[in-house]
Design an enzyme around this catalytic site. Structure first.
Site, PDB file in Angstrom:
ATOM      1  N   ALA A   1      35.355  47.277  41.242  1.00  0.00           N
ATOM      2  CA  ALA A   1      36.494  47.090  42.135  1.00  0.00           C
ATOM      3  C   ALA A   1      36.758  48.347  42.943  1.00  0.00           C
ATOM      4  CB  ALA A   1      37.749  46.711  41.331  1.00  0.00           C
ATOM      5  N   CYS A   2      37.073  48.168  44.222  1.00  0.00           N
ATOM      6  CA  CYS A   2      37.553  49.216  45.105  1.00  0.00           C
ATOM      7  C   CYS A   2      36.604  50.415  45.093  1.00  0.00           C
ATOM      8  CB  CYS A   2      38.975  49.564  44.716  1.00  0.00           C
ATOM      9  SG  CYS A   2      39.939  50.313  46.022  1.00  0.00           S
ATOM     10  N   SER A   3      37.073  51.617  44.776  1.00  0.00           N
ATOM     11  CA  SER A   3      36.180  52.775  44.782  1.00  0.00           C
ATOM     12  C   SER A   3      35.098  52.631  43.721  1.00  0.00           C
ATOM     13  CB  SER A   3      36.975  54.057  44.547  1.00  0.00           C
ATOM     14  OG  SER A   3      37.606  54.032  43.291  1.00  0.00           O
TER      15      SER A   3
ATOM     16  N   GLY B   1      33.602  49.949  43.186  1.00  0.00           N
ATOM     17  CA  GLY B   1      32.591  49.150  43.865  1.00  0.00           C
ATOM     18  C   GLY B   1      31.655  49.996  44.697  1.00  0.00           C
TER      19      GLY B   1
END
Length: 551
Positions: A286-288, A290
């Protein structure tokens, strides 16, 4: 999270960079000066409207869903009604002048951001002297809100982030209310703990799932309260689930950059494989997290190990940052270098300053709404698990801060070979496994169109899901929410607008769709083990572990 990475710049440099329009303001005024007729027309309309407001003939009214003015006094009291109408007329003038000033997208987005924040701050609903809510609370409480409100204000602004508190610091307790899916820490390094969750079904799928959470805030956004935890949900679907819990770094860890975090993901991946013996592992990030997972996967592809990756699952992860909305408009290279220098001097970026930046991206919801609640009414904010997690910030090492910004500045990850990780050039097209990619339709940090274009950079078959809600609410979206829906398609050859027009809409949460997709790629079922870890990786303590508890 590349827009988030750009927000890291604003967090490092402080509020002045966010509030001052800088050169964009000069170019805005220059553009208006070249169209004096438009300015004259707009000002004339404002004067005419103000005349109608004074006479009581103006038809201006706030939208029915504008919760700032839902109190009936705003429409029934003649003076308050005129104040609101004058405010709306000023809004119309500002928006009209922005429309009339031809500017490059970056300048336009920055001016829109600055003006919208100024207008939000100037809303009559924020003024304690005229707010009906403030006066009604005053009479209902015998004036106690005039004591509790200022007390709350002093408390909230005494330390960073200097914004109204969105949740009380003791509203929840990690390990008691949140992050309580049963499991154990089966591996620990200086950088992370690896949690294995206890099976809750008689059989489990053969291929496990490793979750890589964001590097800002803590992992339990994916393991919130029971019934709102994607970890709990997947475990109950028979999935073997492992979670990385990042350490909260300090100045001693200033040199932890992308290489160190990518190596940590590869290390965790190897441990999961050795514990389960499956031969391959799914990765959800997820997010960073990712971004890091993508770079680690691309490195593994370049070194001949992509066969170990069963699938890549990305949540609100933005790799292609071209025209990334307002957050992409707030920086240039000079500002970026100054931000890098600031965090390098300290050794880390404090997550509390980033929380302040996030709040000002949605000032109506995350600033002024709580201004009224905390200070005008003198109340404590309601309990909300997502906002508690959002306030439970962590630091980011200076090296990772630098690497993210430098990668973001020229959209390097979107170009094959422009970024090197662990000594290998990164080409996301070499990630040829199946991918499941989720974006949020109202995401103000990672616009869904950029997430969609990011998915197009991957080399395998992609199932793209556009969930309702914003950056986090799109993920914390359990079955049973009647307001939720998502669009889904495996054809990502279209441009974003055409994809959205063509993609099927499904009512409900995307979680069951993902669980089915994941299950189809997770091999046979086998009896669930009653113990966690194995002879080489014995449990070191119960979940949620120790790293998540550190301030």
């Amino acid at each position: 999270m590349i827009p988030l990475d750009q927000l890291l710049i604003g967090a490092a440099l402080g509020p002045a960079n966010r509030w001052l329009p800088g050169n964009s303001g000069v170019r805005f005024l220059d553009a208006l000066a070249k169209r004096p007729d438009r300015v004259k027309t707009r000002v004339g309309k404002l004067v005419d409207e103000l005349g109608r407001i004074v006479k009581g003939t103006s038809q201006l009214a706030p939208p029915p869903k504008d919760r700032r003015f839902t109190d009936p006094e705003w429409s029934q009291n003649p003076l308050l009604k005129r104040i609101v109408q004058a405010y709306l007329a000023a809004n119309d003038l500002a928006e009209g002048l922005l429309e009339d000033a031809p500017m490059e997208w970056r300048d336009a987005e920055r001016m829109k951001f600055v003006l919208s924040n100024i207008l939000e701050a100037a809303a009559p609903s924020n003024n304690p002297l005229i707010s009906p809510i403030a006066w009604k609370t005053f009479f209902a409480t015998g004036g106690s809100n005039t004591v509790s409100g200022p007390r709350n204000l002093l408390r909230d602004f005494a330390s960073s982030p200097r914004i109204p508190a969105v949740v009380e610091p003791d509203a929840f307790k990690v390990g008691v209310d949140l992050g309580i899916t049963p499991g154990a820490v089966v591996y620990r390094t200086e950088m992370f703990e690896l949690i294995q969750y206890l099976p809750q079904t008689e059989t489990v799928r053969e291929v496990p799932l490793l979750i890589v959470p964001p590097t800002i805030n803590k992992y339990y956004v994916l393991d919130l309260a029971p019934g709102r935890s994607v970890v709990e949900y997947l475990v109950r679907q028979g999935q073997q689930v492992f979670m990385i819990s990042w350490r909260n770094p300090d100045e001693r860890h200033r040199d932890w950059g992308v290489d160190a975090y990518a190596e940590a993901v590869i290390d965790a991946f190897s441990v999961v494989d050795r514990i389960t013996g499956a031969g391959s592992v799914h990765t959800m990030a997820a997010c960073s997290g990712g971004l890091i997972a993508c770079m680690a996967a691309a490195h593994r592809a370049q070194t001949g190990h992509i066969g170990k990756l069963a699938s890549l699952n990305l949540l609100v992860t933005m790799i292609d940052q071209n025209r990334a909305g307002v957050v992409g408009s707030l920086i240039d290279e000079g500002i970026a270098r100054a931000a890098i220098a600031r965090s390098e001097d300290k050794g880390y970026l404090d997550g509390r300053t980033l929380a302040e930046v996030f709040a000002w991206l949605r000032p109506s919801d995350l600033v002024w709404n709580y201004w009224v609640n905390n200070y005008l009414q003198g109340k404590t904010p309601p309990k909300f698990d997502i906002l508690f997690w959002n306030a439970d910030t962590t630091r980011m090492p200076a090296a990772l801060h630098r690497d993210f910004i430098e990668t973001a500045l020229r959209n390097k990850l979107a170009t094959a070979g422009a970024v090197t990780v662990l000594g290998t050039p990164i080409d996301l097209n070499k990630i040829t496994v199946d991918s499941y990619v989720v974006a949020g339709s109202a995401d103000h940090i990672c616009p869904w169109t950029n997430c969609y274009r990011s998915a197009q950079l991957l080399g395998g078959k992609v199932r793209f899901v556009l969930s309702t809600n914003g950056h986090i609410a799109a993920l914390v979206n359990p079955p049973g929410n009647r307001k939720s829906s998502y669009q889904v398609s495996e054809n990502n050859s279209l441009d974003p607008a055409d994809w959205r027009a063509a993609a099927a809409t499904v009512q409900g949460s995307w979680w069951p769709d993902y669980a089915e997709w994941l299950g189809d790629r997770s091999g046979r079922e086998k009896p669930a083990s009653a113990t966690l870890g194995n002879a080489d990786f014995r449990p070191l303590g119960v979940a949620p572990g120790t790293y998540v508890m550190a301030d």
